[in-house]
Scaffold this motif. Structure first.
Motif, short mmCIF file in Angstrom:
data_model
loop_
_atom_site.label_atom_id
_atom_site.label_comp_id
_atom_site.label_asym_id
_atom_site.label_seq_id
_atom_site.Cartn_x
_atom_site.Cartn_y
_atom_site.Cartn_z
N ASN A 1 0.93 -1.21 0.18
CA ASN A 1 -0.10 0.13 0.14
C ASN A 1 0.71 1.18 -0.03
O ASN A 1 1.81 1.18 0.80
CB ASN A 1 -1.02 -0.01 1.26
N ARG A 2 0.54 2.27 -0.81
CA ARG A 2 1.15 3.48 -0.86
C ARG A 2 0.43 4.66 -0.41
O ARG A 2 -0.79 4.57 -0.73
CB ARG A 2 1.48 3.63 -2.32
N PRO A 3 0.81 5.48 0.54
CA PRO A 3 -0.04 6.73 1.08
C PRO A 3 -0.16 7.49 -0.15
O PRO A 3 0.40 7.55 -1.09
CB PRO A 3 0.86 7.13 2.09
N SER A 4 -1.31 8.44 -0.05
CA SER A 4 -1.64 9.30 -0.88
C SER A 4 -0.19 10.12 -1.17
O SER A 4 0.44 10.73 -0.32
CB SER A 4 -2.60 10.26 -0.39
N GLY A 5 -0.17 10.49 -2.61
CA GLY A 5 1.16 11.33 -2.77
C GLY A 5 2.38 10.62 -3.29
O GLY A 5 3.54 11.17 -3.67
N ILE A 6 2.50 9.24 -2.84
CA ILE A 6 3.62 8.53 -3.23
C ILE A 6 3.84 7.85 -4.51
O ILE A 6 2.37 7.36 -4.94
CB ILE A 6 3.91 7.41 -1.95
N PRO A 7 4.61 8.09 -5.44
CA PRO A 7 4.73 7.93 -6.78
C PRO A 7 4.49 6.13 -6.78
O PRO A 7 4.88 5.49 -6.07
CB PRO A 7 5.82 8.17 -7.36
N ASP A 8 3.74 5.88 -7.99
CA ASP A 8 3.32 4.40 -8.22
C ASP A 8 4.57 3.30 -8.69
O ASP A 8 4.57 2.39 -8.73
CB ASP A 8 2.18 4.10 -9.21
#
Lengths: 108, 121
Positions: free
Chosen positions: A52-59
């Motif tokens: 899971n990536r927090p909002s704002g972290i590039p994919d």
């Protein structure tokens, strides 16, 4: 308690893919989280849970786990990804937290 | 947007007590666990301890004898006390919020900017 082991230094060519690993017994029972830390700044959460990536972290940032090893993968590393990366997890008791020693990522 | 700000003396003499406060804004300390984490210059991160607003605490076994973490919901603050300090306690001290559960993945999702505390001998 338990320990988390990281390679101290990893390098990657600009635009290539790099995997940063973290090993520890507690990873068999608990998900790790990954933090990016640039010089003079506080750590920033980049990956947690299964992947899971927090909002704002590039994919381009992703996580995976196999047995007692969790990995942070950067697909298409950018110059701004040069930083220290820390893994973190509960220890085997579940009451305490442990950090890996950190990996310094150099983007060539 | 949740913000955390550490404050306290930047210089402490050996054998004395290090005291820091973390002020939380944009949210309440009345929920979540809150942690203190430190980082000696040029080294990795070390978890010190955490607290739930109702007062339940957990401490790093290596520091347990010297650490007290408390919370003041009326002022939306956390505090850290570390007794009998030595130069080895020189570090950047961070406060951070814990979020998530075992199934979703626990993590520290918000961090303060950190404050460097130097212990002089």
């Amino acid at each position: 308690s338990s320990e988390l082991t990281q390679d101290p230094v990893v390098s990657v060519a600009l635009g290539q893919t790099v995997r940063i690993t973290c090993q520890g017994d507690s990873l068999r029972s608990y998900y790790a989280s990954w933090y990016q830390q640039k010089p003079g700044q506080a750590p920033v959460l980049v990956i947690y849970g299964k992947n899971n990536r927090p909002s704002g972290i590039p994919d381009r940032f992703s996580g995976s786990i196999s047995g007692n090893t969790t990995s942070l993968t950067i697909t298409g590393a950018q110059a701004e990804d040069e930083a220290d990366y820390h893994c973190n997890c509960r220890d085997t008791s579940g009451y305490y937290w442990v950090f890996g020693g950190g990996t310094k990522l150099t983007v060539l | 947007q949740l913000q955390l700000q550490e404050s306290g003396p930047r210089l402490v003499k050996a054998s004395e007590t290090l005291s820091l406060t973390c002020t939380v804004s944009g949210g309440s300390v009345d929920t979540y666990y809150w942690s203190w984490i430190r980082q000696p210059p040029g080294k990795g991160l070390e978890w010190i301890g955490d607290i739930y607003y109702r007062g339940r605490t957990n401490y790093n076994p290596s520091l347990r004898r010297r650490v007290t973490v408390s919370v003041d919901p009326s002022n939306n603050q956390l505090s850290l006390k570390l007794t009998s300090v030595t130069p080895a306690d020189t570090a950047i001290y961070y406060c951070a919020r814990e979020d998530g559960g075992r199934s979703s993945g626990e993590r520290f999702d918000y961090w303060g900017q950190g404050t460097l505390v130097t212990v002089s001998s």
